[in-house]
Write a protein that holds these residues in place. Structure first.
Motif, PDB file in Angstrom:
ATOM      1  N   LEU A 266     -12.109  56.324  28.430  1.00  0.00           N
ATOM      2  CA  LEU A 266     -12.783  55.461  27.452  1.00  0.00           C
ATOM      3  C   LEU A 266     -12.528  53.981  27.724  1.00  0.00           C
ATOM      4  O   LEU A 266     -13.166  53.123  27.115  1.00  0.00           O
ATOM      5  N   LEU A 267     -11.589  53.689  28.632  1.00  0.00           N
ATOM      6  CA  LEU A 267     -11.305  52.287  29.005  1.00  0.00           C
ATOM      7  C   LEU A 267     -11.323  52.187  30.525  1.00  0.00           C
ATOM      8  O   LEU A 267     -10.297  51.919  31.156  1.00  0.00           O
ATOM      9  N   PRO A 268     -12.507  52.442  31.157  1.00  0.00           N
ATOM     10  CA  PRO A 268     -12.516  52.521  32.623  1.00  0.00           C
ATOM     11  C   PRO A 268     -12.078  51.202  33.251  1.00  0.00           C
ATOM     12  O   PRO A 268     -12.409  50.126  32.753  1.00  0.00           O
ATOM     13  N   GLY A 269     -11.342  51.320  34.322  1.00  0.00           N
ATOM     14  CA  GLY A 269     -10.885  50.112  35.023  1.00  0.00           C
ATOM     15  C   GLY A 269      -9.721  49.435  34.312  1.00  0.00           C
ATOM     16  O   GLY A 269      -9.277  48.358  34.719  1.00  0.00           O
ATOM     17  N   THR A 270      -9.213  50.027  33.228  1.00  0.00           N
ATOM     18  CA  THR A 270      -8.118  49.419  32.461  1.00  0.00           C
ATOM     19  C   THR A 270      -6.947  50.394  32.433  1.00  0.00           C
ATOM     20  O   THR A 270      -7.141  51.581  32.205  1.00  0.00           O
ATOM     21  N   ASP A 271      -5.753  49.860  32.647  1.00  0.00           N
ATOM     22  CA  ASP A 271      -4.544  50.690  32.541  1.00  0.00           C
ATOM     23  C   ASP A 271      -4.161  50.706  31.060  1.00  0.00           C
ATOM     24  O   ASP A 271      -3.427  49.824  30.585  1.00  0.00           O
ATOM     25  N   ALA A 272      -4.675  51.687  30.311  1.00  0.00           N
ATOM     26  CA  ALA A 272      -4.524  51.674  28.855  1.00  0.00           C
ATOM     27  C   ALA A 272      -3.059  51.722  28.397  1.00  0.00           C
ATOM     28  O   ALA A 272      -2.690  51.013  27.450  1.00  0.00           O
ATOM     29  N   PRO A 297     -16.291  49.742  20.908  1.00  0.00           N
ATOM     30  CA  PRO A 297     -16.932  49.455  19.619  1.00  0.00           C
ATOM     31  C   PRO A 297     -15.999  49.757  18.438  1.00  0.00           C
ATOM     32  O   PRO A 297     -15.202  50.706  18.496  1.00  0.00           O
ATOM     33  N   ASP A 298     -16.105  48.953  17.383  1.00  0.00           N
ATOM     34  CA  ASP A 298     -15.180  49.043  16.242  1.00  0.00           C
ATOM     35  C   ASP A 298     -15.065  50.461  15.679  1.00  0.00           C
ATOM     36  O   ASP A 298     -13.964  50.955  15.421  1.00  0.00           O
ATOM     37  N   ARG A 299     -16.235  51.106  15.477  1.00  0.00           N
ATOM     38  CA  ARG A 299     -16.200  52.440  14.851  1.00  0.00           C
ATOM     39  C   ARG A 299     -15.415  53.421  15.714  1.00  0.00           C
ATOM     40  O   ARG A 299     -14.668  54.259  15.220  1.00  0.00           O
ATOM     41  N   LEU A 300     -15.578  53.292  17.019  1.00  0.00           N
ATOM     42  CA  LEU A 300     -14.853  54.181  17.930  1.00  0.00           C
ATOM     43  C   LEU A 300     -13.359  53.853  17.898  1.00  0.00           C
ATOM     44  O   LEU A 300     -12.512  54.749  17.855  1.00  0.00           O
ATOM     45  N   ALA A 301     -13.035  52.556  17.896  1.00  0.00           N
ATOM     46  CA  ALA A 301     -11.620  52.148  17.870  1.00  0.00           C
ATOM     47  C   ALA A 301     -10.928  52.762  16.655  1.00  0.00           C
ATOM     48  O   ALA A 301      -9.796  53.275  16.759  1.00  0.00           O
ATOM     49  N   ASP A 306      -7.140  56.768  14.547  1.00  0.00           N
ATOM     50  CA  ASP A 306      -6.823  57.869  13.615  1.00  0.00           C
ATOM     51  C   ASP A 306      -6.397  59.118  14.384  1.00  0.00           C
ATOM     52  O   ASP A 306      -5.405  59.758  14.053  1.00  0.00           O
ATOM     53  N   ARG A 307      -7.196  59.474  15.411  1.00  0.00           N
ATOM     54  CA  ARG A 307      -6.883  60.692  16.176  1.00  0.00           C
ATOM     55  C   ARG A 307      -5.526  60.589  16.862  1.00  0.00           C
ATOM     56  O   ARG A 307      -4.840  61.577  17.055  1.00  0.00           O
TER      57      ARG A 307
END
Ligand SMILES: Cc1cc2nc3c(=O)[nH]c(=O)nc-3n(C[C@H](O)[C@H](O)[C@H](O)COP(=O)(O)OP(=O)(O)OC[C@H]3O[C@@H](n4cnc5c(N)ncnc54)[C@H](O)[C@@H]3O)c2cc1C
Length: 402
Positions: A266-272, A297-301, A306-307
């Motif tokens: 969900l954060l491609p190219g980023t070391d989350a 996007p905010d709703r996804l964040a 939560d998850r």
């Protein structure tokens, strides 16, 4: 159905009969016709090229600059498509499009679209068929196919046609409400050819009760890397009220089978993990969802936070928890409970088994004169113009061989 014989009134002779006036059938017909063959092209719909007309959102993604690469096609025999794709390339189709004055552009990832309308592509193919004096019969239902004395006999209510070559170009069963059928498989089985289990492909996937939380995200899209086994696609994914869609999901759906899990970065190219732990040092009072909202996007964040049970300031979370959360963000596993099926599938994977066909003219090895082309065959392209390129290339190959 195919063996039911009606009383025949007329009998016409041709060099080749092609059943299915879609992309592959039209290309085959114009090629054979322009070689001086007497060609009959049949379709049960009231127009030729119905799927071309609705393709690419009405602008027809008619090829891909990388459409000649066999590895962009899925088949039980990954080498099978090479011969036809190598002999009729995207450049050949672009030359035809340009000869007809059709303006085009590259949208993304080598995908070529008409500037105007998909109708121009159908008009071009029909004009080329007319040059080859192809006889087209629409609204024609085939009731029987038989072979005797080196000739195929195709019966329709009240008439029959014969030819030494028969080309089956009736596609696969995706989108039955547009007239798609499994007719090619019936013909293949009738003549002793095998059929690789047809499955819906380039299709949205559905999620079950475990992933209900994501239902609230219907309409949210973001760039992801979707992966399953060795397949990997960096494109947009879209959450829908039933599950997942968007180009990345459609692509991966072609590799998906019931029970498989796919991973979405969900954060491609980023070391989350690093993003979360570094944010904890730099902004200890910030909430994890605030950090996520800066990237998705905010709703996804909010749903992700939560998850992941990440509530409260970053400083209240151990590094190990943030690292584990980051790893999930870089590879979120979804286990779809199904797909939206043939009703929504852009293509059908599987089809007439390639081991029964010659590569060169796509003719049945054990049934001289019987060809299968296009989507009917067990060759399925990626999203992005590859399926039309296979239709053109296989149609051309058979048109030259009949
Ligand atoms: C919504 C949508 C959008 C798409 N967009 C793209 C795109 O932009 N780029 C891309 O590369 N691919 C796209 N595709 C896939 C592409 O349309 C197909 O891969 C391609 O049309 C296959 O060509 P074909 O000639 O083998 O089959 P088809 O084009 O499906 O043609 C088969 C023909 O056979 C006829 N037929 C079927 N059964 C019978 C029968 N029993 N008797 C007589 N006639 C019969 C049908 O009416 C049809 O005309 C899209 C598909 C869909 C559904």
């Amino acid at each position: 159905m195919l063996l039911h014989r009606a009383r025949v009134i007329n009998l016409d002779l041709y060099d080749v009969i092609i059943i299915g006036a879609g992309a592959a059938g039209l290309m085959c017909a114009l090629t054979a016709g322009q070689r001086g063959k007497r060609v009959l092209l049949l379709d049960h719909l009231d127009r030729a090229g119905a799927k071309i007309l609705i393709s690419g959102g009405g602008r027809c993604n008619f090829t891909n600059l990388e459409g000649g690469l066999a590895e962009r096609y899925i088949s039980a025999n990954p080498h099978f498509a090479k011969s036809a794709l190598g002999r009729y390339t995207p450049a050949d189709f672009i030359a035809l499009v340009e000869a007809h004055g059709i303006a085009w552009h590259e949208k993304t990832l080598g995908q070529l679209f008409c500037d105007g309308s998909a109708r121009q592509v159908v008009a071009m193919l029909e004009a080329e068929c007319a040059k080859g004096r192809v006889e087209t019969r629409l609204l024609t239902r085939v009731t029987a196919i038989t072979k005797a004395d080196e000739r195929f006999r195709v019966e329709i209510p009240g008439a029959a046609f014969e030819a030494p070559s028969l080309v089956i170009a009736t596609g696969g069963p995706s989108i039955p409400k547009m007239g798609a059928t499994g007719f090619a498989y019936e013909v293949a089985r009738q003549f002793g050819l095998k059929v690789v289990e047809p499955r819906p492909a380039l299709v949205p996937l559905t999620l079950g009760a475990d992933d209900r939380l994501f239902e609230s995200l219907s309409g949210v899209s973001l760039e992801v890397v979707a992966s399953l086994g060795k397949a990997r696609f960096r494109e947009a994914a879209l959450f829908t009220h039933r599950g997942l869609s968007g180009p990345a999901i459609l692509q991966i759906s072609s590799y998906w089978r019931h029970g498989d899990s796919l991973l979405l970065d969900l954060l491609p190219g980023t070391d989350a993990p690093a993003v979360l732990t570094e944010a904890k040092r730099a902004r200890p009072k910030a909430e994890p969802r605030t950090i996520l909202r800066e990237r998705v996007p905010d709703r996804l964040a909010d749903v992700l936070a939560d998850r992941l049970a990440l509530s409260g300031p970053l400083v209240t979370h151990k590094d190990a928890v943030l690292i584990a959360a980051g790893q999930r963000l870089n590879g979120w596993a979804f286990t779809p409970n199904g797909s939206e099926g043939f009703a929504k599938a852009e293509v059908t994977i599987g089809g007439v088994a390639t081991d029964g066909l010659e590569q060169r003219g796509l003719v049945a090895k054990r049934v001289p004169g019987l060809h299968f082309i296009g989507e009917a065959v067990d060759v399925t392209g990626w999203l992005g113009g590859y399926n039309f390129q296979w239709a053109w290339a296989s149609g051309k190959a058979a048109g030259e061989a009949v």
